[in-house]
Each structure stands twice: as C-alpha cells, then as structure tokens.
Design a protein around this motif. Structure first.
Motif, PDB file in Angstrom:
ATOM      1  N   PRO A 278      21.014 -11.208   6.178  1.00  0.00           N
ATOM      2  CA  PRO A 278      19.660 -11.213   5.611  1.00  0.00           C
ATOM      3  C   PRO A 278      19.425 -12.342   4.610  1.00  0.00           C
ATOM      4  CG  PRO A 278      20.975  -9.422   4.687  1.00  0.00           C
ATOM      5  CD  PRO A 278      21.769  -9.985   5.827  1.00  0.00           C
ATOM      6  N   GLN A 279      20.502 -12.926   4.068  1.00  0.00           N
ATOM      7  CA  GLN A 279      20.343 -14.022   3.109  1.00  0.00           C
ATOM      8  C   GLN A 279      19.917 -15.321   3.780  1.00  0.00           C
ATOM      9  OE1 GLN A 279      23.195 -12.779   4.133  1.00  0.00           O
ATOM     10  NE2 GLN A 279      24.608 -14.438   4.619  1.00  0.00           N
ATOM     11  N   ASN A 280      20.069 -15.423   5.102  1.00  0.00           N
ATOM     12  CA  ASN A 280      19.664 -16.615   5.850  1.00  0.00           C
ATOM     13  C   ASN A 280      18.243 -16.410   6.362  1.00  0.00           C
ATOM     14  OD1 ASN A 280      22.219 -17.623   5.391  1.00  0.00           O
ATOM     15  ND2 ASN A 280      22.999 -16.988   7.381  1.00  0.00           N
ATOM     16  N   ILE A 281      17.305 -17.124   5.786  1.00  0.00           N
ATOM     17  CA  ILE A 281      15.891 -16.892   6.053  1.00  0.00           C
ATOM     18  C   ILE A 281      15.401 -17.753   7.212  1.00  0.00           C
ATOM     19  CG2 ILE A 281      13.582 -16.837   5.035  1.00  0.00           C
ATOM     20  CD1 ILE A 281      15.573 -14.954   3.717  1.00  0.00           C
ATOM     21  N   ASP A 282      14.715 -17.115   8.168  1.00  0.00           N
ATOM     22  CA  ASP A 282      14.065 -17.845   9.261  1.00  0.00           C
ATOM     23  C   ASP A 282      12.751 -18.432   8.748  1.00  0.00           C
ATOM     24  OD1 ASP A 282      16.131 -16.890  10.806  1.00  0.00           O
ATOM     25  OD2 ASP A 282      14.954 -15.286  11.720  1.00  0.00           O
ATOM     26  N   ILE A 283      12.473 -19.673   9.160  1.00  0.00           N
ATOM     27  CA  ILE A 283      11.289 -20.391   8.679  1.00  0.00           C
ATOM     28  C   ILE A 283      10.447 -20.850   9.862  1.00  0.00           C
ATOM     29  CG2 ILE A 283      10.449 -22.435   7.464  1.00  0.00           C
ATOM     30  CD1 ILE A 283      11.624 -20.482   5.580  1.00  0.00           C
ATOM     31  N   ASP A 284       9.149 -20.633   9.773  1.00  0.00           N
ATOM     32  CA  ASP A 284       8.193 -21.201  10.733  1.00  0.00           C
ATOM     33  C   ASP A 284       7.022 -21.737   9.912  1.00  0.00           C
ATOM     34  OD1 ASP A 284       6.837 -21.961  12.969  1.00  0.00           O
ATOM     35  OD2 ASP A 284       6.256 -19.943  13.592  1.00  0.00           O
ATOM     36  N   TRP A 285       6.973 -23.058   9.771  1.00  0.00           N
ATOM     37  CA  TRP A 285       6.006 -23.689   8.869  1.00  0.00           C
ATOM     38  C   TRP A 285       5.167 -24.687   9.659  1.00  0.00           C
ATOM     39  CZ3 TRP A 285       7.449 -27.439   4.311  1.00  0.00           C
ATOM     40  CH2 TRP A 285       6.316 -27.650   3.517  1.00  0.00           C
ATOM     41  N   VAL A 286       3.871 -24.443   9.735  1.00  0.00           N
ATOM     42  CA  VAL A 286       2.946 -25.261  10.511  1.00  0.00           C
ATOM     43  C   VAL A 286       1.950 -25.919   9.560  1.00  0.00           C
ATOM     44  CG1 VAL A 286       1.230 -25.271  12.355  1.00  0.00           C
ATOM     45  CG2 VAL A 286       3.187 -23.717  12.486  1.00  0.00           C
ATOM     46  N   ASN A 287       1.766 -27.242   9.699  1.00  0.00           N
ATOM     47  CA  ASN A 287       0.864 -27.994   8.832  1.00  0.00           C
ATOM     48  C   ASN A 287      -0.054 -28.882   9.656  1.00  0.00           C
ATOM     49  OD1 ASN A 287       2.222 -27.665   5.901  1.00  0.00           O
ATOM     50  ND2 ASN A 287       3.848 -27.936   7.420  1.00  0.00           N
ATOM     51  N   GLU A 288      -1.297 -29.015   9.207  1.00  0.00           N
ATOM     52  CA  GLU A 288      -2.234 -29.943   9.828  1.00  0.00           C
ATOM     53  C   GLU A 288      -3.069 -30.638   8.755  1.00  0.00           C
ATOM     54  OE1 GLU A 288      -5.836 -30.267  13.138  1.00  0.00           O
ATOM     55  OE2 GLU A 288      -4.965 -28.312  12.650  1.00  0.00           O
ATOM     56  N   PHE A 289      -2.975 -31.963   8.708  1.00  0.00           N
ATOM     57  CA  PHE A 289      -3.851 -32.784   7.883  1.00  0.00           C
ATOM     58  C   PHE A 289      -4.933 -33.358   8.794  1.00  0.00           C
ATOM     59  CE2 PHE A 289       0.143 -32.790   5.597  1.00  0.00           C
ATOM     60  CZ  PHE A 289      -0.234 -32.664   4.276  1.00  0.00           C
ATOM     61  N   ALA A 290      -6.185 -33.177   8.442  1.00  0.00           N
ATOM     62  CA  ALA A 290      -7.291 -33.654   9.274  1.00  0.00           C
ATOM     63  C   ALA A 290      -8.133 -34.641   8.484  1.00  0.00           C
ATOM     64  CB  ALA A 290      -8.152 -32.480   9.741  1.00  0.00           C
ATOM     65  N   LYS A 292     -11.518 -36.616   8.676  1.00  0.00           N
ATOM     66  CA  LYS A 292     -12.783 -36.566   9.402  1.00  0.00           C
ATOM     67  C   LYS A 292     -13.340 -37.964   9.626  1.00  0.00           C
ATOM     68  CE  LYS A 292     -13.805 -31.950   7.740  1.00  0.00           C
ATOM     69  NZ  LYS A 292     -14.757 -31.053   7.052  1.00  0.00           N
ATOM     70  N   ILE A 293     -13.727 -38.228  10.876  1.00  0.00           N
ATOM     71  CA  ILE A 293     -14.268 -39.524  11.250  1.00  0.00           C
ATOM     72  C   ILE A 293     -15.786 -39.467  11.348  1.00  0.00           C
ATOM     73  CG2 ILE A 293     -14.272 -41.312  13.025  1.00  0.00           C
ATOM     74  CD1 ILE A 293     -11.432 -40.400  13.768  1.00  0.00           C
ATOM     75  N   TYR A 294     -16.281 -38.517  12.158  1.00  0.00           N
ATOM     76  CA  TYR A 294     -17.731 -38.377  12.321  1.00  0.00           C
ATOM     77  C   TYR A 294     -18.037 -36.986  12.845  1.00  0.00           C
ATOM     78  CZ  TYR A 294     -22.498 -39.129  13.970  1.00  0.00           C
ATOM     79  OH  TYR A 294     -23.838 -39.022  14.193  1.00  0.00           O
ATOM     80  N   LYS A 295     -18.770 -36.224  12.073  1.00  0.00           N
ATOM     81  CA  LYS A 295     -19.142 -34.857  12.440  1.00  0.00           C
ATOM     82  C   LYS A 295     -17.899 -34.070  12.868  1.00  0.00           C
ATOM     83  CE  LYS A 295     -23.982 -35.783  13.474  1.00  0.00           C
ATOM     84  NZ  LYS A 295     -25.085 -35.692  14.462  1.00  0.00           N
ATOM     85  N   GLY A 296     -17.828 -33.618  14.132  1.00  0.00           N
ATOM     86  CA  GLY A 296     -16.692 -32.816  14.554  1.00  0.00           C
ATOM     87  C   GLY A 296     -15.462 -33.603  14.955  1.00  0.00           C
ATOM     88  N   LEU A 297     -15.558 -34.939  14.927  1.00  0.00           N
ATOM     89  CA  LEU A 297     -14.440 -35.777  15.351  1.00  0.00           C
ATOM     90  C   LEU A 297     -13.501 -36.038  14.174  1.00  0.00           C
ATOM     91  CD1 LEU A 297     -13.404 -37.362  17.835  1.00  0.00           C
ATOM     92  CD2 LEU A 297     -14.610 -39.361  16.904  1.00  0.00           C
ATOM     93  N   GLN A 298     -12.196 -35.849  14.397  1.00  0.00           N
ATOM     94  CA  GLN A 298     -11.243 -36.036  13.322  1.00  0.00           C
ATOM     95  C   GLN A 298      -9.899 -36.528  13.851  1.00  0.00           C
ATOM     96  OE1 GLN A 298     -11.136 -31.946  11.860  1.00  0.00           O
ATOM     97  NE2 GLN A 298      -9.178 -31.592  12.882  1.00  0.00           N
ATOM     98  N   LEU A 299      -9.159 -37.179  12.973  1.00  0.00           N
ATOM     99  CA  LEU A 299      -7.795 -37.586  13.262  1.00  0.00           C
ATOM    100  C   LEU A 299      -6.875 -36.569  12.605  1.00  0.00           C
ATOM    101  CD1 LEU A 299      -5.774 -39.716  14.383  1.00  0.00           C
ATOM    102  CD2 LEU A 299      -5.885 -40.809  12.128  1.00  0.00           C
ATOM    103  N   SER A 300      -6.046 -35.899  13.410  1.00  0.00           N
ATOM    104  CA  SER A 300      -5.181 -34.845  12.898  1.00  0.00           C
ATOM    105  C   SER A 300      -3.718 -35.262  12.968  1.00  0.00           C
ATOM    106  CB  SER A 300      -5.381 -33.548  13.694  1.00  0.00           C
ATOM    107  OG  SER A 300      -6.667 -33.013  13.474  1.00  0.00           O
ATOM    108  N   VAL A 301      -2.995 -34.954  11.913  1.00  0.00           N
ATOM    109  CA  VAL A 301      -1.552 -35.151  11.872  1.00  0.00           C
ATOM    110  C   VAL A 301      -0.908 -33.777  11.744  1.00  0.00           C
ATOM    111  CG1 VAL A 301       0.383 -36.212  10.671  1.00  0.00           C
ATOM    112  CG2 VAL A 301      -1.802 -37.425  10.810  1.00  0.00           C
ATOM    113  N   LEU A 302      -0.112 -33.400  12.738  1.00  0.00           N
ATOM    114  CA  LEU A 302       0.543 -32.095  12.767  1.00  0.00           C
ATOM    115  C   LEU A 302       2.016 -32.272  12.425  1.00  0.00           C
ATOM    116  CD1 LEU A 302      -0.949 -30.791  16.142  1.00  0.00           C
ATOM    117  CD2 LEU A 302      -1.966 -30.687  13.871  1.00  0.00           C
ATOM    118  N   VAL A 303       2.501 -31.475  11.499  1.00  0.00           N
ATOM    119  CA  VAL A 303       3.914 -31.494  11.123  1.00  0.00           C
ATOM    120  C   VAL A 303       4.404 -30.054  11.074  1.00  0.00           C
ATOM    121  CG1 VAL A 303       5.630 -32.192   9.432  1.00  0.00           C
ATOM    122  CG2 VAL A 303       3.584 -33.585   9.751  1.00  0.00           C
ATOM    123  N   ASN A 304       5.355 -29.718  11.957  1.00  0.00           N
ATOM    124  CA  ASN A 304       5.887 -28.375  12.025  1.00  0.00           C
ATOM    125  C   ASN A 304       7.379 -28.373  11.675  1.00  0.00           C
ATOM    126  OD1 ASN A 304       3.383 -27.741  12.976  1.00  0.00           O
ATOM    127  ND2 ASN A 304       4.020 -27.379  15.079  1.00  0.00           N
TER     128      ASN A 304
END
Length: 352
Positions: A278-290, A292-304
């Motif tokens: 139990p001392q060994n912790i499982d990790i699931d970490w999801v990140n998204e930096f967005a 915005k370019i124009y309205k709904g259009l964006q450049l996304s960087v995903l790091v998991n």
C-alpha cells in the motif's frame, strides 16, 4: 514510487478535471462557456460539448539527394466529449476521450524480395471514460457524497515486432510480430464511493477511503504473456483479472491561466492498494494546456504521467533498436517505471 515523494508532489502541482454545467437554453451563459475553458456551475441543467484535435506531419522525397533522409508521414487525433448536469443539490459529470496516432517511416517494401509495403506504426492509443455523481451534504455545503467511476484501455490492437521493435496495427510475419494488446487487454476499472470537496467551480478534491480497482486482461493468449500486471506465474498458470481494494484520492483543476487566452485542465488520481504494497502509490496524471487561437480553435499540449506498481512498462533505451530495451532474442524488457506521454494537437472545441 515512494509515498513521501508522491505526497509532496500532491502539494506542488495543480490537478484533476472538475465538471460543471449551465442551463442549455441560456444563450448568454452558453456564449460565456464557449469563450472560457472553465465552466462555472452557477446555473442548472445539462451542458454538453466536445472537441476534435489533429496532429499531422509529412515529409516526402522523389529521387532524394544523398543524405536527405527518407519519407515520413504521421497523423493522429484526439476526440473528446462531455455531458454534465447540475440540479439543485446534485450533479453528474461524464467524459469520454480517445487519443490515437500513427506514423510511417520510409516507403516501398519493408525488405528486399518482399511484397509487404512499409506499414504504419502506432504512436499512441488511449481510451478513457469517466463518470462522477455527487449529492451535496446540504444546500450551503461544499462537501458532496459522491460515486466515481473510471475506465482506461485502448482502441486498436498492437502487434509488437522482434525485428525492429515497432508496434503495428496488424500481424506482419516478416517482422516477427505477435499480438501484445487490444481493447480490454489490458483495461483498468476503478469504482469508489467517497466525499467530493468543491470549494470553487474550478477545483475538486475527491477522497474514497474504500474503492475497487480491477485490472482486466480478457484474452487468454495476451494474459498468458504476463506483461500487463495480471496475476501470472507461468504461461499456463495465470489469472485474467487482478482485483484490488484500496484508497483513492483525486485532485482536479480546470480554469484559465490567462483569461480567454490560455487554459489549463488537469486530473491527478492516486490509488493505494491495501492488499499489496500500500505504500507504493499508483499515479494517473493527465494535463492539457490550451492556447486559444480563434474562437473554438486552439493549440493543445497534452502531457500524461502514469505509474502502476502492478504494471510493467517498456524501458526506454536510446541505444536500442526502436528505442526500447530488448533481450538477445528480441523480446521487450519491461519493468516498473514512470511512463510519460506528450502530444501537441490543433484542436477545435464546440459546446452545445
């Protein structure tokens, strides 16, 4: 991973995605939602939306000069959908995402005297489903009784090659491929009941002191490989499911770092298996930096970032064929390691 290190990381980093909603027929509110990545839970009703992202890279030669290199073509995409409801004292948040990318290096046939054309290899393949239902302890309280469900697997099969270390979509005899994974092989299911603390619409801290985690490898041939964390003693002595009971902590943030310009969504899940280390912790970490370019259009960087104390992963080696360590017979060498994935996408988001 050490418990002390993981607890320290908890206080350092932002995390987890919280869900909120707005009234579907409120035109002014919907317009605000389209302009912001964080959806404030200040009205009631359903709100739904989704996004499609594409990542395409291409380089082609015809009669290339010496030293020019070789043809390259890669493409990938991410599809996401959410449906969130808030009514009076309860809320229900749901999300689905599929991230898949392929690439082809070179052209022509894979080797001399072969009819097999250079195939596509898999770069990333991840399927996620999440759902959480909460009920406020009181109308004024930020604490909610909550039930949380998550599912993680992949969408397409993977055939691993002993020759070049590639991960292919189909079996290629000349590359000595063998089936290594497919949907539900493996799959991780987590179900917990606990308390969800939401001090603001952009933050969520969920704690389940007793939750179930199941690691599933449904196919006997894949389970017999013993490479996905299912209980395994030999190719003839194994189990298809690893059932765990443990504690689950999820921390999440979804908001704007720069108003209407840069948004950040993150979800951190930490799980302790009471039945085994139990001392060994499982990790699931999801990140998204967005960005915005124009309205709904964006450049996304995903790091998991992913770590499971019961799951062995391929060990990277820049000096090995395909960048993965292998034994003298060409078999992948696996071990307990942190797995990190990064992807850049041009993405279109639509809320309805």
């Amino acid at each position: 991973m050490k418990l002390r290190t993981l607890l320290l990381a908890t206080f350092i980093f932002f995390t987890f995605q919280t869900v909120s909603s707005a009234q579907a027929n409120n035109a002014k509110r919907l317009d605000a939602v389209k302009k912001a990545s964080a959806i404030k839970a200040d009205t009631t009703g359903w709100i739904q939306g989704g996004g499609i992202g594409m990542d395409i890279g291409q380089l082609a030669f015809l009669n290339p000069k010496l030293g020019s290199g070789e043809n390259r073509f890669g493409f990938g995409g991410a599809i996401s959908y959410f449906a969130n409801l808030i009514e009076d004292r309860y809320y229900w948040s749901n999300s689905f995402s599929l991230n898949l990318a392929l690439q082809k290096l070179g052209s022509g046939v894979i080797r001399a005297n072969s009819d097999e054309k250079t195939p596509f290899q898999k770069s990333i393949d991840e399927l996620r489903i999440n759902s959480k239902f909460g009920y406020a302890i009181s109308k004024e309280s930020n604490f909610n009784y909550a039930v949380d469900f998550s599912f993680l697997s992949q969408f397409t099969p993977t055939y691993n090659s002993k020759v070049d270390g590639g991960n292919y979509l189909k079996n290629i005899e000349e590359l000595e491929t063998s089936l290594a994974s497919k949907i539900f092989n493996p799959a991780t299911v987590i179900f917990g009941v606990g308390i969800d603390y939401k001090p603001t619409p952009t933050w969520s801290i969920y704690l389940s002191p007793v939750s179930y985690k199941g690691l599933i490898v449904a196919d006997d041939d894949i389970a017999a490989l013993g490479i996905h964390g299912n209980p395994w003693n030999s190719p003839t002595d194994f189990e298809n499911t690893d059932n765990q009971i443990g504690g689950l902590l999820k921390i999440g943030y979804s908001g704007n770092l720069v108003p209407e310009r840069i948004s950040y969504n993150t979800s951190l899940g930490m799980y302790s298996n009471y039945l085994n280390n139990p001392q060994n912790i499982d990790i699931d970490w999801v990140n998204e930096f967005a960005f915005k370019i124009y309205k709904g259009l964006q450049l996304s960087v995903l790091v998991n970032l992913f770590y499971d104390d019961d799951v062995l992963v391929q060990i990277s080696d820049s000096d090995a064929v395909g960048g993965i360590k292998r034994d003298p017979d060409g078999n992948v060498i696996t071990g307990k390691r942190v797995s990190i994935t990064e992807q850049m996408l041009l993405k279109y988001i639509y809320v309805f």
